[in-house]
Design a protein around this motif. Structure first.
Motif, short mmCIF file in Angstrom:
data_model
loop_
_atom_site.label_atom_id
_atom_site.label_comp_id
_atom_site.label_asym_id
_atom_site.label_seq_id
_atom_site.Cartn_x
_atom_site.Cartn_y
_atom_site.Cartn_z
N ILE A 33 35.89 28.04 41.63
CA ILE A 33 37.14 27.83 40.69
C ILE A 33 36.30 27.70 38.91
O ILE A 33 36.01 28.51 38.08
N GLY A 34 35.73 26.71 39.20
CA GLY A 34 34.78 25.98 38.03
C GLY A 34 33.55 26.89 37.97
O GLY A 34 32.70 27.90 37.01
N ALA A 35 33.10 27.19 39.22
CA ALA A 35 32.14 28.67 39.37
C ALA A 35 31.96 30.53 39.03
O ALA A 35 31.46 30.91 38.02
N VAL A 36 33.81 30.27 39.72
CA VAL A 36 34.09 31.44 38.86
C VAL A 36 34.34 31.45 37.01
O VAL A 36 33.78 32.25 36.47
N ILE A 37 34.62 30.34 36.47
CA ILE A 37 34.42 30.45 35.31
C ILE A 37 33.87 30.45 34.84
O ILE A 37 33.00 31.06 33.44
N VAL A 38 32.49 29.63 34.66
CA VAL A 38 30.76 29.37 34.22
C VAL A 38 30.60 31.31 34.50
O VAL A 38 29.79 31.90 33.52
N PHE A 39 30.57 31.72 35.46
CA PHE A 39 30.04 32.75 35.95
C PHE A 39 30.95 34.41 34.69
O PHE A 39 30.04 34.93 34.20
N ASN A 40 32.00 34.04 34.39
CA ASN A 40 32.36 35.05 33.68
C ASN A 40 31.62 34.98 32.21
O ASN A 40 31.89 35.78 31.58
N GLY A 267 44.67 50.28 39.58
CA GLY A 267 45.55 49.41 38.74
C GLY A 267 45.51 47.68 38.71
O GLY A 267 45.21 47.27 37.99
N GLY A 268 44.15 47.44 40.16
CA GLY A 268 44.17 46.11 40.75
C GLY A 268 43.16 45.48 38.90
O GLY A 268 43.04 45.08 38.45
N GLU A 269 42.29 46.55 39.25
CA GLU A 269 41.16 46.13 38.06
C GLU A 269 41.28 46.91 36.48
O GLU A 269 41.61 45.69 36.19
N VAL A 270 42.57 47.58 36.20
CA VAL A 270 43.32 47.52 34.91
C VAL A 270 43.92 45.84 35.26
O VAL A 270 43.59 45.73 33.77
N ALA A 271 44.78 45.57 36.15
CA ALA A 271 45.57 44.47 35.13
C ALA A 271 44.89 43.32 34.62
O ALA A 271 44.67 42.37 34.12
N LEU A 272 43.48 43.57 35.78
CA LEU A 272 42.79 42.04 35.85
C LEU A 272 41.68 42.21 34.61
O LEU A 272 41.43 41.17 34.38
N GLY A 273 41.38 43.55 34.23
CA GLY A 273 40.27 43.63 32.98
C GLY A 273 41.73 43.53 31.76
O GLY A 273 40.72 42.44 30.88
N VAL A 274 42.62 43.74 31.79
CA VAL A 274 43.89 43.34 30.54
C VAL A 274 44.15 41.41 30.51
O VAL A 274 44.20 40.88 29.36
N ILE A 275 43.94 41.13 31.52
CA ILE A 275 44.53 40.05 31.59
C ILE A 275 42.93 38.65 30.42
O ILE A 275 43.34 38.42 30.46
N THR A 276 41.60 39.05 31.40
CA THR A 276 40.36 38.85 31.43
C THR A 276 40.39 38.73 30.01
O THR A 276 40.40 37.95 29.26
N ALA A 277 40.95 39.83 29.26
CA ALA A 277 40.28 40.65 27.65
C ALA A 277 40.99 39.26 26.63
O ALA A 277 40.86 39.29 25.68
N VAL A 285 41.26 33.51 36.61
CA VAL A 285 41.04 32.95 38.27
C VAL A 285 42.26 33.40 39.15
O VAL A 285 41.73 33.82 40.00
N GLY A 286 43.12 32.80 38.77
CA GLY A 286 44.25 33.12 39.73
C GLY A 286 44.36 34.26 40.23
O GLY A 286 44.90 35.21 41.60
N LEU A 287 44.27 35.83 39.01
CA LEU A 287 45.05 37.20 39.74
C LEU A 287 43.89 36.94 40.28
O LEU A 287 43.46 38.19 40.95
N LEU A 288 42.16 36.46 39.73
CA LEU A 288 41.00 36.84 41.06
C LEU A 288 41.32 36.91 42.67
O LEU A 288 40.82 37.61 43.41
N GLY A 289 42.06 35.21 42.60
CA GLY A 289 41.75 35.23 44.27
C GLY A 289 42.74 35.98 45.01
O GLY A 289 43.00 36.15 46.40
N LEU A 290 43.42 36.72 43.52
CA LEU A 290 44.97 37.87 44.36
C LEU A 290 44.49 39.05 44.79
O LEU A 290 44.55 39.75 45.64
N GLU A 291 43.51 39.22 44.09
CA GLU A 291 43.23 40.56 44.02
C GLU A 291 41.31 40.39 45.97
O GLU A 291 42.07 41.59 46.10
#
Length: 344
Positions: A33-40, A267-277, A285-291
């Protein structure tokens, strides 16, 4: 007796191994989770969102520009096109060019092929770790496919595994920056043109296998059972109606294969993009694991349906349509269907 009791050492209880593994597993998840956050965060710094039609580094107002800058519209970006040609507008593009999704798909294919070859290169009777992982994965897919489709699916397991691996990593590619952050790279299966192409390859293959295994007369007889008219006009008409319905369903198969895959990934990319923004890093990160899980399921659905369609195509109906017609006629006359009547 007392001396023996004094000599006997007390056995201390060893700590439960599950607690150690549990702590190790939880620490690994925190590291991921920490690596994903740092990467983002790094991706946001070096590849920040910019207005559509603008250039990198242009001012981007929050939140509208952040959402639009993160999302990719369904029409693919053209990386290369012949000189003097004009790109048509629209979702489905019949255009001789190299789009961002095709370029990304080529990169994914090269990575999957190179890694697979390296894992099985110099195969030994006593496999190493990489070969062992590859063989275990292939055997797992083989047992899974045969368990669903039956022994007739065994010759087609390599195609099933190839579809699964290709679509899986094409789906996952959209979750890894810089894919989706720059116009030249985009998840292939988020483009309907790519999913239609995959579905047409699947459709062509299982139709070819149907003609190859059953012959022209045997395969077309599944949809035009004219031989059932010898049992009467009504029985032949009902059997022909059932066959025509099956024929129409054959042409629906590539549509469902392509649109299901495209709709879920895009649809998953749209949801992930909106939530990330719009939210802090922990929520994406939670939505990324679901995707990650849903993308794997979509790859499995496409490959399993392809395998099932192949098995259905090579399976001879014999006189199944005639049985359907006879049972329909029996029900019309108020009789018990012949298939349910006890044998004499």
């Amino acid at each position: 007796m007392s001396s023996e009791q004094d000599v006997t050492p007390e056995v201390a209880e060893a700590p439960a191994p599950q607690s150690r593994s549990g702590r190790g597993l939880s620490s690994r998840w925190f590291l991921i989770i920490g690596a994903v956050i740092v990467f983002n965060i790094i991706a946001l710094i070096f590849v920040p969102p910019f207005p559509k039609g603008g250039a990198a580094g242009d001012a981007c107002a929050f939140p509208v520009c952040f959402i639009e800058g993160t999302l990719e519209f369904p029409a693919p970006h053209v990386v290369w096109a012949p000189e003097g040609s004009e790109q048509p507008s629209g979702l489905i593009v019949w255009y001789p060019s190299i789009s961002s999704t095709i370029l990304t798909m080529w990169i994914v294919m090269a990575i999957v092929l190179v890694v697979s070859i390296l894992m099985v290169r110099g195969s030994k009777l006593i496999p190493g770790r990489a070969q062992n992982v590859f063989e275990w994965f292939y055997e797992f897919l083989s047992d899974f496919g045969i368990g669903l489709a039956g022994p007739a699916a065994r010759p087609y397991i390599p195609l099933f595994a190839a579809f699964f691996l290709l679509i899986l990593f094409c789906n996952w590619s959209g979750l890894v920056p810089p894919v989706g952050r720059i116009e030249e790279l985009r998840a292939p299966t988020s483009d309907v043109n790519i999913t239609i192409g995959l579905a047409l390859v699947s459709f062509t293959y299982f139709e070819f296998q149907g003609f190859r295994r059953l012959g022209f007369r045997g395969y077309t007889g599944k949809f035009f059972p004219l031989y059932e008219f010898k049992n009467g006009i009504a029985a032949g008409g009902i059997a022909l109606f059932v066959g025509l319905v099956e024929l129409m369903l054959e042409f629906v198969k590539p549509v469902t294969l392509s649109m299901r895959l495209f709709g879920n990934i895009y649809g998953g990319e749209v949801a992930l993009g909106v939530i990330t923004a719009l939210t802090i890093a922990f929520v994406p990160v939670g939505l990324l694991g679901l995707e990650v899980m849903l993308n794997a399921i979509q790859a499995l659905i496409f490959s399993i349906l392809t395998l099932m369609f192949i098995v259905l195509a090579i399976e001879s109906h014999d006189h199944e349509e005639g049985h359907v017609a006879e049972e329909a006629m029996d029900s019309i006359h108020g009789q018990e269907p012949s298939s349910l009547q006890p044998a004499h």
